[in-house]
Write an enzyme that holds these catalytic residues in place. Sequence first.
Site, PDB file in Angstrom:
ATOM      1  N   ASP A  94      39.082  95.264  22.795  1.00 39.38           N
ATOM      2  CA  ASP A  94      38.654  94.241  23.756  1.00 39.38           C
ATOM      3  C   ASP A  94      39.632  93.054  23.769  1.00 39.38           C
ATOM      4  OD1 ASP A  94      37.710  93.809  21.188  1.00 39.38           O
ATOM      5  OD2 ASP A  94      35.633  93.435  21.776  1.00 39.38           O
ATOM      6  N   HIS A 123      29.194  92.966  13.778  1.00 40.55           N
ATOM      7  CA  HIS A 123      28.357  91.753  13.880  1.00 40.55           C
ATOM      8  C   HIS A 123      27.042  91.875  13.100  1.00 40.55           C
ATOM      9  CE1 HIS A 123      31.042  90.053  16.786  1.00 40.55           C
ATOM     10  NE2 HIS A 123      30.860  91.045  17.650  1.00 40.55           N
ATOM     11  N   HIS A 178      36.385  90.021  18.795  1.00 39.09           N
ATOM     12  CA  HIS A 178      35.346  89.108  18.295  1.00 39.09           C
ATOM     13  C   HIS A 178      35.367  89.023  16.779  1.00 39.09           C
ATOM     14  CE1 HIS A 178      33.879  90.642  22.239  1.00 39.09           C
ATOM     15  NE2 HIS A 178      33.575  89.366  22.420  1.00 39.09           N
ATOM     16  N   ASP A 229      39.220  93.729  16.281  1.00 45.13           N
ATOM     17  CA  ASP A 229      38.373  93.542  17.467  1.00 45.13           C
ATOM     18  C   ASP A 229      38.556  92.103  17.957  1.00 45.13           C
ATOM     19  OD1 ASP A 229      35.653  94.783  18.842  1.00 45.13           O
ATOM     20  OD2 ASP A 229      35.569  92.597  18.668  1.00 45.13           O
TER      21      ASP A 229
HETATM   22  C1  OKP Z   1      30.752  93.102  20.317  1.00 41.53           C
HETATM   23  B1  OKP Z   1      32.074  93.552  19.740  1.00 41.53           B
HETATM   24  C2  OKP Z   1      30.636  86.592  25.385  1.00 41.53           C
HETATM   25  C3  OKP Z   1      29.209  87.097  25.172  1.00 41.53           C
HETATM   26  C4  OKP Z   1      29.219  88.155  24.161  1.00 41.53           C
HETATM   27  C5  OKP Z   1      28.108  89.904  22.970  1.00 41.53           C
HETATM   28  C6  OKP Z   1      29.489  90.404  22.688  1.00 41.53           C
HETATM   29  C7  OKP Z   1      29.487  91.383  21.565  1.00 41.53           C
HETATM   30  C8  OKP Z   1      30.835  91.969  21.280  1.00 41.53           C
HETATM   31  N1  OKP Z   1      30.786  85.662  26.447  1.00 41.53           N
HETATM   32  N2  OKP Z   1      28.063  88.966  24.052  1.00 41.53           N
HETATM   33  O1  OKP Z   1      32.650  92.693  18.819  1.00 41.53           O
HETATM   34  O2  OKP Z   1      33.027  93.990  20.712  1.00 41.53           O
HETATM   35 ZN    ZN Z   2      34.484  92.747  20.251  1.00 42.66          ZN
END
Ligand code: OKP
Ligand code: ZN
Length: 375
Positions: free
Chosen positions: A317, A188, A231, A229
Amino acid sequence: MKVIFSKECLLHDPPFEVLGGQRVPYFEKPERLTIIENELRSNGFEISEELDPDIELKEHILRVHSADYLDYLETAYETWVKQGGNEISVLPEAFPHVNLLKASPNVAQTTNAIARAGVSSLEFTSTVFELFRIPHEGLYCFDLSCPITKDTHKATLASLRVTLTAAKLLSSSALDSIFALCRPPGHHAMPSLCAGYCFLNNIAIAARFIQHTSSPDTTKPKVAILDIDYHHGNGSQAAFYDDPSVLYVSLHGENDYPYFTGFTDEQGSGEGEGYNFNFPLPRGTTGDDEYCETLQRAVAIVQKFEPAFVLVSLGVDTFIDDPISDFKVTTSGYLRIGGIIASIHRPTLFVMEGGYALESIGKNVSNILRGFESK
Ligand code: OKP
Ligand code: ZN
């Protein structure tokens, strides 16, 4: 598969984050790494804590991040405490939103350390900060998941050194694959922004590192980043958006963090058009079969690109019991996922990203690597 690891990665340990409007214990915990380390050890993986001391980190970081952001990461904690901030961590409470700055250019003149706004019009940037001794934190951060503790900077450098040590071993020897077991994660992180538990974009810096350290008489190697990942890796996408020599392909939860990126029509720009692929998948219903089907399509795109190296942003995740995500991939599903990635048949660097279900994170990561090896 060889695994590179460092205990310094455990030093970053903020007590909490703000998630869903609430103060909650920090999900991106050091234990994540020790659990994975133990599981890999008991599965017979060779784990090396020998990091390459010769890699000049700064030179490589600057290919992805700005010098003023780097300086900020290095000094933020110290400056914050000096100005009366708490000794737990630096965490912004106000952000210099572009619309605010447009309406009132004078916000750049604030000297209120308690407001911790980190204000500047985007044209002024850090010079004005230095001049007015304005707190920086809001400028270099886009969410509330990145507290900077006393040891955060040290841990982020260790995380990067683990990644680049692995990248160097992969690109300079005849290895098929290697795993950088590191944290904080990276995908990120933007050129001048931390967010999503990420400070330095390990995998983006590794892609550039491989390209810049490859033998000068060969053409610059093409690198593919496959981001599994849960996200969307907005930072990795942004780093190579106009660059056709680095392909970015991501599978991620639709309509979830980081919310504003990861749509299918983000396909690259300029010369990089056609070298960025996003596969947002539905939350709630995406299980092993749906995930693997899409991963096959993503892998076909990577194969067609014919990269010299594949870099995998390895997040688990996507797991059914992950506390902050919404897919239904199972522990045995990760064996299949590893096998599908192996079918690309290119030297592969795995870099650790997310995964927050502590009971299963070890097994899930080990299954991806075992699935890759047994294919
Ligand atoms: C980092 B990685 C979701 C809120 C998320 C930050 C998540 C960061 C994920 N409801 N807050 O990509 O695993
Ligand atoms: Zn993630």
